[in-house]
Design a protein around this motif. Sequence first.
Motif, short mmCIF file in Angstrom:
data_model
loop_
_atom_site.label_atom_id
_atom_site.label_comp_id
_atom_site.label_asym_id
_atom_site.label_seq_id
_atom_site.Cartn_x
_atom_site.Cartn_y
_atom_site.Cartn_z
N SER A 208 1.00 -7.24 7.78
CA SER A 208 0.87 -5.89 8.32
C SER A 208 -0.45 -5.53 9.00
CB SER A 208 1.21 -4.89 7.23
OG SER A 208 0.49 -5.19 6.08
N VAL B 115 -2.26 4.68 8.49
CA VAL B 115 -2.17 5.43 7.24
C VAL B 115 -3.54 5.48 6.56
CG1 VAL B 115 -0.94 5.58 5.02
CG2 VAL B 115 0.25 4.72 7.05
N TYR C 138 0.84 -1.22 0.00
CA TYR C 138 0.00 0.00 0.00
C TYR C 138 0.87 1.27 0.00
CZ TYR C 138 -3.22 3.39 2.32
OH TYR C 138 -3.97 4.48 2.68
N TYR D 160 0.95 -8.95 16.45
CA TYR D 160 1.51 -8.05 15.42
C TYR D 160 2.27 -6.90 16.09
CZ TYR D 160 1.39 -4.12 12.11
OH TYR D 160 1.72 -3.03 11.34
N ASP E 146 10.06 -7.75 -2.84
CA ASP E 146 8.71 -8.00 -2.31
C ASP E 146 8.19 -9.34 -2.82
OD1 ASP E 146 5.69 -7.74 -2.07
OD2 ASP E 146 6.19 -5.70 -1.45
N LEU F 198 9.93 -2.26 5.04
CA LEU F 198 8.47 -2.19 5.19
C LEU F 198 7.81 -3.56 5.17
CD1 LEU F 198 9.26 0.73 4.06
CD2 LEU F 198 7.04 0.73 2.94
N1 LIG Z 1 -0.62 0.96 6.68
C1 LIG Z 1 -0.60 1.42 7.92
O1 LIG Z 1 -1.57 1.97 8.45
C2 LIG Z 1 0.67 1.29 8.73
C3 LIG Z 1 0.77 1.96 9.97
C4 LIG Z 1 1.94 1.80 10.71
C5 LIG Z 1 2.98 1.02 10.23
N2 LIG Z 1 2.83 0.39 9.03
C6 LIG Z 1 3.91 -0.44 8.52
O2 LIG Z 1 4.26 0.06 7.24
C7 LIG Z 1 4.73 -1.01 6.44
C8 LIG Z 1 3.99 -1.01 5.11
O3 LIG Z 1 2.59 -1.09 5.36
P1 LIG Z 1 1.56 -1.29 4.17
O4 LIG Z 1 0.25 -0.80 4.66
O5 LIG Z 1 2.13 -0.75 2.91
O6 LIG Z 1 1.50 -2.88 4.13
P2 LIG Z 1 1.14 -3.87 2.92
O7 LIG Z 1 0.62 -5.10 3.55
O8 LIG Z 1 0.32 -3.18 1.90
O9 LIG Z 1 2.57 -4.16 2.27
C9 LIG Z 1 3.47 -5.08 2.80
C10 LIG Z 1 4.24 -5.67 1.63
O10 LIG Z 1 5.18 -6.59 2.17
C11 LIG Z 1 5.25 -7.68 1.29
N3 LIG Z 1 5.74 -8.83 2.06
C12 LIG Z 1 5.12 -9.49 3.08
N4 LIG Z 1 5.87 -10.50 3.50
C13 LIG Z 1 7.00 -10.49 2.75
C14 LIG Z 1 8.16 -11.31 2.71
N5 LIG Z 1 8.29 -12.38 3.52
N6 LIG Z 1 9.13 -11.00 1.85
C15 LIG Z 1 9.00 -9.96 1.00
N7 LIG Z 1 7.91 -9.16 0.96
C16 LIG Z 1 6.91 -9.43 1.84
C17 LIG Z 1 3.83 -7.88 0.77
O11 LIG Z 1 3.81 -8.56 -0.47
C18 LIG Z 1 3.36 -6.43 0.65
O12 LIG Z 1 3.55 -5.94 -0.66
C19 LIG Z 1 4.54 -2.27 7.26
O13 LIG Z 1 5.75 -2.59 7.87
C20 LIG Z 1 3.51 -1.87 8.30
O14 LIG Z 1 3.63 -2.62 9.48
C21 LIG Z 1 1.71 0.53 8.27
#
Ligand SMILES: NC(=O)c1ccc[n+]([C@@H]2O[C@H](COP(=O)([O-])OP(=O)(O)OC[C@H]3O[C@@H](n4cnc5c(N)ncnc54)[C@H](O)[C@@H]3O)[C@@H](O)[C@H]2O)c1
Length: 335
Positions: free
Chosen positions: A80, A173, A14, A144, A34, A76
């Motif tokens: 998640s 986010v 995302y 988590y 990824d 990242l």
């Molecule tokens: N979205 C939010 O509200 C938010 C808030 C605070 C922190 N975060 C952190 O920000 C980061 C990104 O969040 P997001 O919303 O974009 O998450 P998301 O789930 O959209 O993206 C995570 C990505 O990681 C990839 N992934 C998962 N496991 C993997 C692995 N073993 N090897 C390689 N790739 C892998 C997935 O394919 C995905 O594209 C995360 O670490 C999340 O914890 C997000």
Amino acid sequence: MAMKKILITGGAGYVGHMLTPQLLDAGYSVVVYDMMWYGNSKMPKDNPSLTLVEGDIRDTAKLAKHFEGVDTVLHLACISNDPSFELDSGLSESINYDCFEPMVIAAKKAGVSRFVYCSSSSVYGVSDAPDVTEDHPLVPLTLYNKFKGLCEPLLWKHRGPGFTCVTIRPATVCGYSTRTRLDLTVNILTNHAVNRGKITVFGGDQRRPNLHIQDMVEAYKLMIEAPAEKIDGETFNIGYQNLKVMEIAEIVRNVVQEQFPNKPPIEIVRTETNDNRSYHINSDKIFRVLGYRPRHTVEDAVRDLCKAFARGDLPNSFDDPLYFNVQNMKTVEVA
Ligand SMILES: NC(=O)c1ccc[n+]([C@@H]2O[C@H](COP(=O)([O-])OP(=O)(O)OC[C@H]3O[C@@H](n4cnc5c(N)ncnc54)[C@H](O)[C@@H]3O)[C@@H](O)[C@H]2O)c1
């Protein structure tokens, strides 16, 4: 001058879908590493400065090869959210925790000079403290949250000359991305308001810290560009508005009505809940140290989502598992 090379684990998620093109536009060379669980068809694949690698962060040897020549790692990748984590907690732990330290060691060994770890503001759990600053104890409520927090000290172990380490703890986010999640508070409420004309709020007095996706992107750029001495060994909360869920619902209703004036009035239904968990964070430190303040509001995020719905860019918004991490995780096969 050589282009700085940035590797983003989870760069096709995302946040990554908005971050990657903007780093390319800013003149960086970018490697996205990824599993591509949410696809990558919207990535700017014809940009010669972008390398897309389908890989698992648990495969340290493969990842290490891609660390060669990289200046900064933005970490990242993870499972998640709480429900996706709990689908298979063993698998989730292997991704969110077990491979973390080997990855940091491999990055340092490969000569990476900066490692940015994306933790989460949810690591604090519920708090009555008026200001939840970075030194507030971590009282994680879910697995988590727990493993997000447990990685932080592992990063500090490997901090040293030439290897700058920083942790960020972003709020939830919100807003549109070319890979939008519709399982996050503001985005969920907007989907319901636009497409069902009705928002259901469970409780409503719980506070939630929010961060517009564009401000999230700006924060990553800052972590890449900030002088090492200002960020090394530091942890930064990154949030903007701490709002009650009911206040979010009212913002959503008002903006959706403004964007779709011909739709019938949007109803907000409030129901009882026994989940009164309330979170809020204080993000003064990042302003004090780096002069950074978020600039985009929850209203902006809702407006952007409304425009995307109107353009037809978020089709099948209740049925396509790609919008919902837990639904999508049920469809992917992971060893
Ligand atoms: N979205 C939010 O509200 C938010 C808030 C605070 C922190 N975060 C952190 O920000 C980061 C990104 O969040 P997001 O919303 O974009 O998450 P998301 O789930 O959209 O993206 C995570 C990505 O990681 C990839 N992934 C998962 N496991 C993997 C692995 N073993 N090897 C390689 N790739 C892998 C997935 O394919 C995905 O594209 C995360 O670490 C999340 O914890 C997000």
